[in-house]
Design an enzyme around this catalytic site. Structure first.
Site, PDB file in Angstrom:
ATOM      1  CE  LYS A   1      -0.750   0.158   5.045  1.00  0.00           C
ATOM      2  NZ  LYS A   1      -0.206   1.489   5.313  1.00  0.00           N
ATOM      3  CG  ASP A   2       3.670   2.129   2.790  1.00  0.00           C
ATOM      4  OD1 ASP A   2       2.621   2.749   3.054  1.00  0.00           O
ATOM      5  OD2 ASP A   2       4.345   1.517   3.642  1.00  0.00           O
TER       6      ASP A   2
ATOM      7  CB  THR B   1      -6.322   7.732  11.329  1.00  0.00           C
ATOM      8  OG1 THR B   1      -5.879   7.258  10.050  1.00  0.00           O
ATOM      9  CG2 THR B   1      -7.474   8.697  11.104  1.00  0.00           C
TER      10      THR B   1
ATOM     11  NE  ARG C   1      -7.163   3.621   2.926  1.00  0.00           N
ATOM     12  CZ  ARG C   1      -7.278   2.868   4.029  1.00  0.00           C
ATOM     13  NH1 ARG C   1      -8.449   2.337   4.361  1.00  0.00           N
ATOM     14  NH2 ARG C   1      -6.233   2.653   4.814  1.00  0.00           N
ATOM     15  NE  ARG C   2      -6.411   2.971   8.099  1.00  0.00           N
ATOM     16  CZ  ARG C   2      -5.149   2.660   8.319  1.00  0.00           C
ATOM     17  NH1 ARG C   2      -4.313   3.558   8.846  1.00  0.00           N
ATOM     18  NH2 ARG C   2      -4.686   1.458   8.008  1.00  0.00           N
TER      19      ARG C   2
ATOM     20  NE  ARG D   1       3.855   9.503   9.835  1.00  0.00           N
ATOM     21  CZ  ARG D   1       4.880  10.088   9.249  1.00  0.00           C
ATOM     22  NH1 ARG D   1       4.879  11.402   9.027  1.00  0.00           N
ATOM     23  NH2 ARG D   1       5.925   9.384   8.860  1.00  0.00           N
TER      24      ARG D   1
ATOM     25  CB  VAL E   1       2.184  -1.211  15.291  1.00  0.00           C
ATOM     26  CG1 VAL E   1       1.059  -1.805  16.131  1.00  0.00           C
ATOM     27  CG2 VAL E   1       1.833  -1.293  13.806  1.00  0.00           C
TER      28      VAL E   1
ATOM     29  NE  ARG F   1       0.875   4.908  13.498  1.00  0.00           N
ATOM     30  CZ  ARG F   1       0.382   5.146  12.284  1.00  0.00           C
ATOM     31  NH1 ARG F   1      -0.899   5.005  12.056  1.00  0.00           N
ATOM     32  NH2 ARG F   1       1.179   5.531  11.307  1.00  0.00           N
TER      33      ARG F   1
ATOM     34  CB  CYS G   1      -0.644   8.821   1.143  1.00  0.00           C
ATOM     35  SG  CYS G   1       0.843   9.829   0.930  1.00  0.00           S
TER      36      CYS G   1
END
Length: 293
Positions: free
Chosen positions: A80-81, A124, A128-129, A146, A149, A152, A237
């Protein structure tokens, strides 16, 4: 065969690279692999929201340059990146590792998107989200976040936010799925194009070295539809864009979204015959375009 594999330094990126190496070893048991950890523009700037950065491919460009320079032989990315348009000397090897495509919600009070309190704050950096959630819960507020995982998850406990929206695949690969409060259906949040897929990038001239690794699969066909949709959108993005294709026995189920802002994003969900597989991306792109007019 010795392969120098470039990747980001995050725990998830290294884990994903090791998953690719496992696949390589299964095909080429005598292959020798070296992981070359790299820092990208997206890693250096941990403050600017992704949609506000002035360029696309902030997590892949530096690694792609190393591939072009010959300092690595292969690059591993989250698909996706990867931009739909890349340097003509590079290509994605149709040899990928797949996981859950969907997004998920993690909250302080173990809520779902439906049961979050009014005006809840979700973290987020994805347009998109934001666009997808705004469609079903326009009261929800967003704050940029940012970091990897684990960072966050730590911020969820220490900052004034009610929840995080993350890709389910990353949590599952890190064995952190116990944190997930809700796996969100694609009819609510349309996944990013190629989300959950680990991409392997090489120089085109080296393809003959790896073509024996390529195995056709339904998952690969799904990703090809999603990537073709992304290419048609000519968006990165900076915009709310997503596509998820699911191929069944006789049909292809597709969710898609496209917009320029959170408010003007259009959504489509269509089912096509597998006989028109080569036309699915263009058809769903036209359908979203009709809804935007």
């Amino acid at each position: 065969m010795r392969i120098r594999i470039g990747t980001r330094k995050s725990k998830l990126a290294i884990l994903q690279t090791k998953l690719v190496i496992d696949q390589i070893k299964a095909i080429e048991p005598d292959a020798k692999t070296d992981i070359v950890m790299m820092t990208t523009k997206g890693d250096k700037d941990r403050q600017t929201p992704l949609y506000a950065m002035g360029s696309t491919g902030v997590f892949v460009k530096d690694i792609e340059q190393a591939l072009l320079d010959g300092s690595i032989d292969m690059a591993v990315h989250s698909l996706k990146d990867v931009s739909s348009v890349m340097d003509e000397r590079l290509m994605l090897l149709p040899f990928m590792v797949f996981e859950d495509k969907r997004d998920c919600l993690i909250t302080k009070e173990h809520k779902t998107l439906d049961t979050l309190k009014p005006n809840a704050i979700l973290a987020t950096s994805s347009m998109r989200r934001m666009a997808c959630i705004h469609r079903v819960r326009p009261d929800i507020q967003f704050i940029s976040i940012r970091g990897n995982v684990n960072t966050r998850l730590e911020k969820l406990q220490t900052e004034n936010i009610d929840g995080l929206v993350l890709a389910a695949a990353g949590l599952k690969r890190l064995h952190l799925e116990s944190y997930i409060d809700e796996i969100i259906s694609p009819d609510v949040i349309v996944p990013a194009c190629g989300q959950g897929t680990i991409a392997v990038q090489i120089r085109k001239e080296d393809y003959p070295l790896f073509d024996a690794w390529v195995k056709p699969s339904i998952a690969l066909q799904e990703v090809q539809i999603e990537r073709e949709f992304l290419a048609l959108c000519k968006a990165g993005c900076h915009y709310p864009v997503g596509c998820m294709a699911t191929i069944k026995k006789e049909t292809v189920d597709v969710y898609a979204c496209l917009g320029t802002t959170i408010e003007d994003t259009a959504f489509a969900h269509e089912t096509y015959s597998v006989k028109e597989l080569d036309q699915v991306a263009e058809k769903i792109y036209r359908k979203v375009g009709e809804k935007r007019r």
